[in-house]
Structures are given as C-alpha cells and as structure tokens.
Design an enzyme around this catalytic site. Structure first.
Site, PDB file in Angstrom:
ATOM      1  N   TYR A  11      -6.282  10.903  24.109  1.00 54.69           N
ATOM      2  CA  TYR A  11      -6.616  12.395  24.197  1.00 54.69           C
ATOM      3  C   TYR A  11      -5.352  13.137  24.236  1.00 54.69           C
ATOM      4  O   TYR A  11      -5.490  14.235  23.736  1.00 54.69           O
ATOM      5  CB  TYR A  11      -7.587  12.828  25.265  1.00 54.69           C
ATOM      6  CG  TYR A  11      -9.088  12.479  24.802  1.00 54.69           C
ATOM      7  CD1 TYR A  11      -9.721  13.364  24.061  1.00 54.69           C
ATOM      8  CD2 TYR A  11      -9.534  11.406  25.235  1.00 54.69           C
ATOM      9  CE1 TYR A  11     -11.129  13.251  23.665  1.00 54.69           C
ATOM     10  CE2 TYR A  11     -11.019  11.081  24.747  1.00 54.69           C
ATOM     11  CZ  TYR A  11     -11.527  12.199  23.840  1.00 54.69           C
ATOM     12  OH  TYR A  11     -12.886  11.782  23.672  1.00 54.69           O
ATOM     13  N   ARG A  50      -4.027  13.113  20.757  1.00 56.95           N
ATOM     14  CA  ARG A  50      -5.144  13.920  19.880  1.00 56.95           C
ATOM     15  C   ARG A  50      -4.487  15.665  20.348  1.00 56.95           C
ATOM     16  O   ARG A  50      -4.392  16.424  19.357  1.00 56.95           O
ATOM     17  CB  ARG A  50      -6.347  14.266  20.279  1.00 56.95           C
ATOM     18  CG  ARG A  50      -7.222  12.908  19.634  1.00 56.95           C
ATOM     19  CD  ARG A  50      -8.616  12.956  19.889  1.00 56.95           C
ATOM     20  NE  ARG A  50      -9.189  13.833  19.270  1.00 56.95           N
ATOM     21  CZ  ARG A  50     -10.481  14.225  19.400  1.00 56.95           C
ATOM     22  NH1 ARG A  50     -11.284  13.876  20.425  1.00 56.95           N
ATOM     23  NH2 ARG A  50     -11.021  15.384  18.705  1.00 56.95           N
ATOM     24  N   ASN A 108     -16.241  22.870  17.482  1.00 64.87           N
ATOM     25  CA  ASN A 108     -14.962  22.541  17.552  1.00 64.87           C
ATOM     26  C   ASN A 108     -14.273  22.455  18.977  1.00 64.87           C
ATOM     27  O   ASN A 108     -14.712  23.487  19.821  1.00 64.87           O
ATOM     28  CB  ASN A 108     -13.809  23.312  16.732  1.00 64.87           C
ATOM     29  CG  ASN A 108     -14.226  23.469  15.153  1.00 64.87           C
ATOM     30  OD1 ASN A 108     -14.940  22.587  14.638  1.00 64.87           O
ATOM     31  ND2 ASN A 108     -13.981  24.381  14.608  1.00 64.87           N
ATOM     32  N   VAL A 109     -13.526  21.609  19.308  1.00 67.01           N
ATOM     33  CA  VAL A 109     -12.889  21.485  20.651  1.00 67.01           C
ATOM     34  C   VAL A 109     -11.182  21.879  20.653  1.00 67.01           C
ATOM     35  O   VAL A 109     -10.600  21.611  21.704  1.00 67.01           O
ATOM     36  CB  VAL A 109     -13.014  20.059  21.284  1.00 67.01           C
ATOM     37  CG1 VAL A 109     -14.699  19.771  21.226  1.00 67.01           C
ATOM     38  CG2 VAL A 109     -12.445  19.335  20.224  1.00 67.01           C
ATOM     39  N   HIS A 111     -19.133  21.652  22.364  1.00 69.75           N
ATOM     40  CA  HIS A 111     -18.728  20.289  22.639  1.00 69.75           C
ATOM     41  C   HIS A 111     -17.578  20.270  23.328  1.00 69.75           C
ATOM     42  O   HIS A 111     -16.860  19.341  23.618  1.00 69.75           O
ATOM     43  CB  HIS A 111     -18.347  19.729  21.278  1.00 69.75           C
ATOM     44  CG  HIS A 111     -19.517  19.538  20.373  1.00 69.75           C
ATOM     45  ND1 HIS A 111     -19.588  19.486  18.950  1.00 69.75           N
ATOM     46  CD2 HIS A 111     -20.942  19.491  20.627  1.00 69.75           C
ATOM     47  CE1 HIS A 111     -20.673  19.175  18.585  1.00 69.75           C
ATOM     48  NE2 HIS A 111     -21.675  19.349  19.354  1.00 69.75           N
ATOM     49  N   THR A 146     -19.298  23.741   8.439  1.00 65.82           N
ATOM     50  CA  THR A 146     -19.987  22.724   8.908  1.00 65.82           C
ATOM     51  C   THR A 146     -20.950  21.833   8.154  1.00 65.82           C
ATOM     52  O   THR A 146     -21.600  22.522   7.149  1.00 65.82           O
ATOM     53  CB  THR A 146     -20.746  23.006  10.444  1.00 65.82           C
ATOM     54  OG1 THR A 146     -21.411  21.987  10.818  1.00 65.82           O
ATOM     55  CG2 THR A 146     -21.716  24.293   9.801  1.00 65.82           C
ATOM     56  N   ASN A 170     -18.937  27.408   2.862  1.00 62.89           N
ATOM     57  CA  ASN A 170     -18.509  25.856   3.103  1.00 62.89           C
ATOM     58  C   ASN A 170     -17.767  25.417   1.774  1.00 62.89           C
ATOM     59  O   ASN A 170     -18.090  26.137   0.738  1.00 62.89           O
ATOM     60  CB  ASN A 170     -19.566  24.895   3.681  1.00 62.89           C
ATOM     61  CG  ASN A 170     -19.163  23.749   4.175  1.00 62.89           C
ATOM     62  OD1 ASN A 170     -17.919  23.860   4.768  1.00 62.89           O
ATOM     63  ND2 ASN A 170     -19.929  22.698   4.247  1.00 62.89           N
ATOM     64  N   ALA A 230     -13.146  29.169   4.280  1.00 64.07           N
ATOM     65  CA  ALA A 230     -13.352  30.034   5.440  1.00 64.07           C
ATOM     66  C   ALA A 230     -12.218  31.012   5.581  1.00 64.07           C
ATOM     67  O   ALA A 230     -12.424  32.219   5.624  1.00 64.07           O
ATOM     68  CB  ALA A 230     -13.592  29.706   6.822  1.00 64.07           C
TER      69      ALA A 230
END
Length: 260
Positions: free
Chosen positions: A77, A80, A113-114, A130, A200, A225, A243
């Site tokens: 993580y 990331r 999204n995180v 999330h 998405t 999209n 987008a």
C-alpha cells in the site's frame, strides 16, 4: 441509448444532457476508475507490477492477507501511495469541484475511487464508497490508548501500548462498505432528478446498484464513459468520451436556485 419505452434511438445530444443538468434540482454523480485513469492513476491490478507481480492481489487486499503478512501488505500500500505522487486531478475532477463550490449544494458526489483526487480538486463532502487510500485506521477496534497521531513507526505502525496495527483506510475484499456512506449514497440516488455515471464499467455492486435505484425512483441516468458499460442499457443517454473532455462541457452552465 434506450428511452423510457424501451425503444432504440439516437444518442441524446450533448446539448440536451446539458439542459437536464441545468434543470435538475438534485444531481448525483457516481464515478469510477475511468476518471482517475485519465490522470494516470494505475488501476488496482496495474499496481501489481515488478516485485509485486508475484503476489496474489486478492491476498494483498484482504484482512486475512494483512494479518498473515502485515509488513508485506503495508509496504504494497505504501507502493500504491507512492504511485499517486505527482498525479493531479484532471479537468473532469475540477469541473465537478467547481460545480459544487459555486453555491450548488444540489450535487452529491459518490465515488468508488480511493485515490483522493476528487477531494484534492476541491469537491466537498465526497462519499467514498471504498474508503481512502491516503488515510489510515486501526485494524482492530481501537482502545482508549489507540491514537493514530502517536502510532509507533513500523511496517505497519502500531499502538505502542496495546500493539493494535494500523491499516490502510480502504475497503478490502470481504468487507462491507461503510454503512453511513452507503446510506447517504442510496439516499442521494433515490432523491436525485439526474444521475451522471462517470468512468465506471458498472460491474461492481452495490455501487452499480445506485444507478438502478436512481432510474427506479424516476431520475434520468446518463452514462459518461470511453467504452461500453453494463449500465448503458438503463441509461437515458450514453455519452461516449472521456470525463476530462465531457464533464466541463456538461457542467459549465449557469447556476440555478438551490434546492431547499
């Protein structure tokens, strides 16, 4: 595109969708990985490169995997988070933020999204289904001694008193979505007049179910999209494109009186 009667017709023109945005008193926006990919954010599986490619991503994103190999998962993580360094919100993120900031409380932004890019762009009160990759929380229920600001450094950090481990603030496989966030998102979907579904594939539930709830409650649903999604069939309009290009065009209209 499919209209209310289920008959096929040409895709609703951009100008008509702009009119829907202008006239709607309450708008919900659901965003997914596509909007972040336009900023160069690697997807969950794209992060499994180099050294990390040897590990099962399902194990790297689960409580079981973290408890078995806390240092390994924590460092993944951290990797990331490092990939987000230098990544900036794009024009799509900024258009949503500007629309919300200009006295238009009628927009509720829901994201799968995180990466925190919506927040960095300036969007207020983002509903993060999330979780947040940039945030931490305790692995086990925190005791009175657990204070994230004073966690003992390590891989991962831990409470110096009870040993409780710090974990990333994301929703792992097998975990429920945060109930207050999900409830707020469902309320927004059921009360909005227009839902924009942006970037998405519409394959992950319960997030994708929000579009179905909005449609069932009588809202117009618009998919934005670059490729076909599983929600195209319930949409009143499908706008094919990025987008970053389309959201500024959709959201640059004059403000309207706020909903009470």
């Amino acid at each position: 595109m499919t209209d209310d009667a289920g008959t096929s017709g040409p895709c609703t023109p951009l100008d008509e969708v702009r009119a829907w945005v202008r006239d709607a008193r309450r708008i919900a926006v659901l965003t997914g990985a596509g909007i972040s990919a336009e900023s160069g954010v690697p997807t969950f599986r794209d992060a499994q490169t180099g050294y990390w490619a040897q590990f099962n991503p399902m194990e790297m994103a689960s409580e079981t995997g973290f408890r078995a190999q806390p240092a390994r998962v924590w460092d993944w993580y951290a990797h990331r988070r490092g990939l987000l360094a230098g990544v900036q919100p794009n024009a799509g993120h900024r258009a949503l933020a500007a629309f919300a900031q200009h006295g238009r409380r009628r927009l509720t932004l829901i994201t799968q999204n995180v990466d925190g890019l919506h927040q960095r762009a300036g969007s207020p009160d983002v509903l993060c289904l999330h979780g947040d990759l940039t945030a931490d929380r305790w692995l086990d229920r925190p005791r009175a001694c657990c204070d994230l600001a004073h966690a003992a450094p390590g891989h991962p950090p831990r409470c110096p008193t009870c040993g409780n481990l710090v974990r990333p603030g994301v929703v792992w496989f097998g975990e429920a979505l945060p109930l207050p966030v999900l409830a707020a998102a469902q309320q927004a979907a059921q009360s909005c007049e227009l839902m924009l579904v942006v970037g998405t594939a519409g394959a992950v539930y319960p997030a994708a179910g929000l579009a179905h709830q909005a449609r069932h409650a009588g809202a117009r649903v618009v998919v934005v999209n670059t490729a076909a999604s599983e929600l195209d069939g319930i949409a009143h309009a499908v706008l094919r494109g990025s987008a970053a290009r389309l959201l500024p065009l959709l959201l640059d209209g004059p403000p309207m009186v706020e909903a009470p």
